[in-house]
Design a protein around this motif. Sequence first.
Motif: not given
Ligand SMILES: C[S@@+](CC[C@H](N)C(=O)[O-])C[C@H]1O[C@@H](n2cnc3c(N)ncnc32)[C@H](O)[C@@H]1O
Length: 165
Positions: A1-2, A8-11, A28-30, A33-34, A150
């Motif tokens: 995660m950035a 870690i790849d959460l998937a 938050q807002h993750v 994405h899965l 936010r």
């Molecule tokens: C919209 S951003 C939200 C970032 C932060 N949590 C925030 O609230 O500003 C989505 C985040 O989900 C993470 N993400 C998406 N798919 C992911 C995955 N498979 N494994 C890890 N991180 C993931 C991205 O790297 C990104 O940091």
Amino acid sequence: MAGSEFDIDLAARRLPFPDGSVTVVVMQHVVEHLELREQLIPFFRELHRVCTDDAVLWLSCPDLAKVCTAYTTDRGQALKEDRCRRWPEYSLDGVPVQQFINDLFQARGRHRNLFDFELLAWALGQAGFHSVARIEECDLLAAHPEFPPRHDDEQSLYVRVCKSR
Ligand SMILES: C[S@@+](CC[C@H](N)C(=O)[O-])C[C@H]1O[C@@H](n2cnc3c(N)ncnc32)[C@H](O)[C@@H]1O
């Protein structure tokens, strides 16, 4: 995660933490994405494994119900204005405002699934998390003031999840 000290790849279906070793999760807002069945529910099962019995999870994501209501109310105009107040650089570059609803659904291909409370609670329940309560952002910030506000209750769903009932 950035920005994380863990890459870690959460998937990836396996979190690099021992059973019962995590007490608090803030995401938050993750989840949007899965992919629901192949990625998110297995990830929630992994979270359930690594969490202590008294662990608390704080999750937020775009709220499918609020997004759909926004479309039927004013094609998303108020939500788009809310976005522009928070992100002044956001622009639709002249595209009609309903495109903002598409942006919320797709996020330029990054979103896999939006959730309302019922769907998110169901997905958490598939992993054994049965205590899910709808909250507001202020509840998360009261418990964890280290997170930046936010100000996105107008378009987001916030939940507090306890591992034990
Ligand atoms: C919209 S951003 C939200 C970032 C932060 N949590 C925030 O609230 O500003 C989505 C985040 O989900 C993470 N993400 C998406 N798919 C992911 C995955 N498979 N494994 C890890 N991180 C993931 C991205 O790297 C990104 O940091």
